[in-house]
Design a protein around this motif. Sequence first.
Motif, PDB file in Angstrom:
ATOM      1  N   LEU A 113       0.831  -1.205   0.000  1.00  0.00           N
ATOM      2  CA  LEU A 113       0.000   0.000   0.000  1.00  0.00           C
ATOM      3  C   LEU A 113       0.864   1.253   0.000  1.00  0.00           C
ATOM      4  O   LEU A 113       0.564   2.214  -0.705  1.00  0.00           O
ATOM      5  CB  LEU A 113      -0.933   0.014   1.211  1.00  0.00           C
ATOM      6  CG  LEU A 113      -2.102  -0.962   1.171  1.00  0.00           C
ATOM      7  CD1 LEU A 113      -2.863  -0.925   2.486  1.00  0.00           C
ATOM      8  CD2 LEU A 113      -3.022  -0.622   0.008  1.00  0.00           C
ATOM      9  N   MET A 114       1.946   1.233   0.775  1.00  0.00           N
ATOM     10  CA  MET A 114       2.834   2.392   0.813  1.00  0.00           C
ATOM     11  C   MET A 114       3.485   2.603  -0.544  1.00  0.00           C
ATOM     12  O   MET A 114       3.590   3.738  -1.021  1.00  0.00           O
ATOM     13  CB  MET A 114       3.892   2.213   1.894  1.00  0.00           C
ATOM     14  CG  MET A 114       3.329   2.360   3.305  1.00  0.00           C
ATOM     15  SD  MET A 114       4.546   2.048   4.602  1.00  0.00           S
ATOM     16  CE  MET A 114       5.806   3.240   4.216  1.00  0.00           C
ATOM     17  N   ALA A 115       3.907   1.518  -1.180  1.00  0.00           N
ATOM     18  CA  ALA A 115       4.524   1.630  -2.504  1.00  0.00           C
ATOM     19  C   ALA A 115       3.510   2.142  -3.527  1.00  0.00           C
ATOM     20  O   ALA A 115       3.832   2.994  -4.357  1.00  0.00           O
ATOM     21  CB  ALA A 115       5.086   0.277  -2.941  1.00  0.00           C
ATOM     22  N   ALA A 116       2.282   1.648  -3.454  1.00  0.00           N
ATOM     23  CA  ALA A 116       1.242   2.101  -4.378  1.00  0.00           C
ATOM     24  C   ALA A 116       0.912   3.572  -4.144  1.00  0.00           C
ATOM     25  O   ALA A 116       0.761   4.339  -5.096  1.00  0.00           O
ATOM     26  CB  ALA A 116      -0.011   1.246  -4.219  1.00  0.00           C
ATOM     27  N   ASP A 117       0.824   3.970  -2.878  1.00  0.00           N
ATOM     28  CA  ASP A 117       0.570   5.380  -2.548  1.00  0.00           C
ATOM     29  C   ASP A 117       1.696   6.264  -3.062  1.00  0.00           C
ATOM     30  O   ASP A 117       1.461   7.337  -3.608  1.00  0.00           O
ATOM     31  CB  ASP A 117       0.412   5.576  -1.043  1.00  0.00           C
ATOM     32  CG  ASP A 117      -0.942   5.137  -0.522  1.00  0.00           C
ATOM     33  OD1 ASP A 117      -1.860   4.912  -1.344  1.00  0.00           O
ATOM     34  OD2 ASP A 117      -1.092   5.024   0.713  1.00  0.00           O
ATOM     35  N   HIS A 118       2.923   5.796  -2.877  1.00  0.00           N
ATOM     36  CA  HIS A 118       4.086   6.565  -3.325  1.00  0.00           C
ATOM     37  C   HIS A 118       4.067   6.709  -4.851  1.00  0.00           C
ATOM     38  O   HIS A 118       4.289   7.799  -5.378  1.00  0.00           O
ATOM     39  CB  HIS A 118       5.379   5.892  -2.859  1.00  0.00           C
ATOM     40  CG  HIS A 118       6.610   6.600  -3.318  1.00  0.00           C
ATOM     41  ND1 HIS A 118       6.985   7.834  -2.821  1.00  0.00           N
ATOM     42  CD2 HIS A 118       7.537   6.257  -4.244  1.00  0.00           C
ATOM     43  CE1 HIS A 118       8.101   8.218  -3.431  1.00  0.00           C
ATOM     44  NE2 HIS A 118       8.453   7.275  -4.292  1.00  0.00           N
ATOM     45  N   LEU A 119       3.800   5.612  -5.533  1.00  0.00           N
ATOM     46  CA  LEU A 119       3.749   5.651  -6.989  1.00  0.00           C
ATOM     47  C   LEU A 119       2.618   6.566  -7.463  1.00  0.00           C
ATOM     48  O   LEU A 119       2.808   7.391  -8.360  1.00  0.00           O
ATOM     49  CB  LEU A 119       3.559   4.246  -7.567  1.00  0.00           C
ATOM     50  CG  LEU A 119       3.441   4.167  -9.094  1.00  0.00           C
ATOM     51  CD1 LEU A 119       4.678   4.767  -9.766  1.00  0.00           C
ATOM     52  CD2 LEU A 119       3.227   2.729  -9.523  1.00  0.00           C
ATOM     53  N   GLN A 120       1.451   6.459  -6.838  1.00  0.00           N
ATOM     54  CA  GLN A 120       0.327   7.312  -7.227  1.00  0.00           C
ATOM     55  C   GLN A 120       0.662   8.781  -6.991  1.00  0.00           C
ATOM     56  O   GLN A 120       0.343   9.633  -7.802  1.00  0.00           O
ATOM     57  CB  GLN A 120      -0.951   6.919  -6.468  1.00  0.00           C
ATOM     58  CG  GLN A 120      -2.182   7.672  -6.952  1.00  0.00           C
ATOM     59  CD  GLN A 120      -2.493   7.394  -8.406  1.00  0.00           C
ATOM     60  OE1 GLN A 120      -2.621   6.241  -8.808  1.00  0.00           O
ATOM     61  NE2 GLN A 120      -2.609   8.431  -9.208  1.00  0.00           N
ATOM     62  N   SER A 121       1.336   9.063  -5.893  1.00  0.00           N
ATOM     63  CA  SER A 121       1.746  10.439  -5.604  1.00  0.00           C
ATOM     64  C   SER A 121       2.696  10.962  -6.679  1.00  0.00           C
ATOM     65  O   SER A 121       2.577  12.103  -7.133  1.00  0.00           O
ATOM     66  CB  SER A 121       2.437  10.531  -4.250  1.00  0.00           C
ATOM     67  OG  SER A 121       1.525  10.272  -3.228  1.00  0.00           O
ATOM     68  N   ILE A 123       2.915   9.909  -9.765  1.00  0.00           N
ATOM     69  CA  ILE A 123       2.144  10.084 -11.002  1.00  0.00           C
ATOM     70  C   ILE A 123       1.336  11.379 -10.937  1.00  0.00           C
ATOM     71  O   ILE A 123       1.335  12.173 -11.879  1.00  0.00           O
ATOM     72  CB  ILE A 123       1.234   8.862 -11.253  1.00  0.00           C
ATOM     73  CG1 ILE A 123       2.085   7.632 -11.589  1.00  0.00           C
ATOM     74  CG2 ILE A 123       0.224   9.153 -12.366  1.00  0.00           C
ATOM     75  CD1 ILE A 123       1.313   6.321 -11.592  1.00  0.00           C
ATOM     76  N   ASP A 124       0.645  11.583  -9.822  1.00  0.00           N
ATOM     77  CA  ASP A 124      -0.163  12.794  -9.651  1.00  0.00           C
ATOM     78  C   ASP A 124       0.690  14.051  -9.761  1.00  0.00           C
ATOM     79  O   ASP A 124       0.310  15.023 -10.412  1.00  0.00           O
ATOM     80  CB  ASP A 124      -0.883  12.770  -8.303  1.00  0.00           C
ATOM     81  CG  ASP A 124      -1.937  11.677  -8.225  1.00  0.00           C
ATOM     82  OD1 ASP A 124      -2.335  11.133  -9.279  1.00  0.00           O
ATOM     83  OD2 ASP A 124      -2.360  11.359  -7.092  1.00  0.00           O
ATOM     84  N   GLU A 125       1.848  14.037  -9.101  1.00  0.00           N
ATOM     85  CA  GLU A 125       2.743  15.192  -9.158  1.00  0.00           C
ATOM     86  C   GLU A 125       3.242  15.426 -10.574  1.00  0.00           C
ATOM     87  O   GLU A 125       3.334  16.575 -11.019  1.00  0.00           O
ATOM     88  CB  GLU A 125       3.929  14.996  -8.218  1.00  0.00           C
ATOM     89  CG  GLU A 125       3.579  15.099  -6.752  1.00  0.00           C
ATOM     90  CD  GLU A 125       4.710  14.651  -5.827  1.00  0.00           C
ATOM     91  OE1 GLU A 125       5.845  14.438  -6.305  1.00  0.00           O
ATOM     92  OE2 GLU A 125       4.436  14.505  -4.624  1.00  0.00           O
ATOM     93  N   ALA A 126       3.557  14.355 -11.270  1.00  0.00           N
ATOM     94  CA  ALA A 126       4.040  14.487 -12.650  1.00  0.00           C
ATOM     95  C   ALA A 126       2.949  15.071 -13.547  1.00  0.00           C
ATOM     96  O   ALA A 126       3.216  15.959 -14.364  1.00  0.00           O
ATOM     97  CB  ALA A 126       4.515  13.132 -13.175  1.00  0.00           C
ATOM     98  N   ILE A 127       1.720  14.595 -13.400  1.00  0.00           N
ATOM     99  CA  ILE A 127       0.616  15.129 -14.203  1.00  0.00           C
ATOM    100  C   ILE A 127       0.377  16.596 -13.866  1.00  0.00           C
ATOM    101  O   ILE A 127       0.203  17.428 -14.754  1.00  0.00           O
ATOM    102  CB  ILE A 127      -0.660  14.285 -14.008  1.00  0.00           C
ATOM    103  CG1 ILE A 127      -0.470  12.893 -14.630  1.00  0.00           C
ATOM    104  CG2 ILE A 127      -1.879  14.977 -14.630  1.00  0.00           C
ATOM    105  CD1 ILE A 127      -1.583  11.905 -14.318  1.00  0.00           C
TER     106      ILE A 127
END
Length: 185
Positions: A113-121, A123-127
Amino acid sequence: MQQQPTDQALLDLLNQGDERGIELIFRRYYAYICKAVYKIIPDSNLVEDLAQDVFYELWRKRGRIQVASSLKGYLRRAAVNKALNYVRDQRIKFTEEEQAPVQKSTEASAPELMAADHLQSRIDEAIDALPERCRIIFILSRFEDMSYREIAEQLEISPKTVENQMAKALKILREMLKFNPGKEA
């Protein structure tokens, strides 16, 4: 059988302050607006709130609204902007809070979950970091499943511009999201 009023007739009623105008517009386009918002934010309750906000703003600004193309296109753009602004505002809110939102999953472990949250963050920051035009075109293409032609029509630009902006967005995102083992902990 009674003929349905045109969008222009509905806008005329709206501009005159006649509540029937907003009521008829709401009935005609509510489901359509909900679908547009749902493609960006797949949360039914939130979708309904944001869709209602679109119609509230339409009523509130009724004397100042200029619909250049079509009412349907105007409402879709307003809904997409409302959804994108909500997503942006929520990201800001979560970065300011000490806690991220709680994930409801019993299948994934805490590290996953932490890895998924980090990855989503990331991605969101990049977008969010994309130039505005790139970001809008990317979101319309990827989250609203619009074709380049549809995006070009919606934004009143050429399909070639859409294609170029998507290529630029993808290049930037690939560069920003490139896995760098030395940076990741």
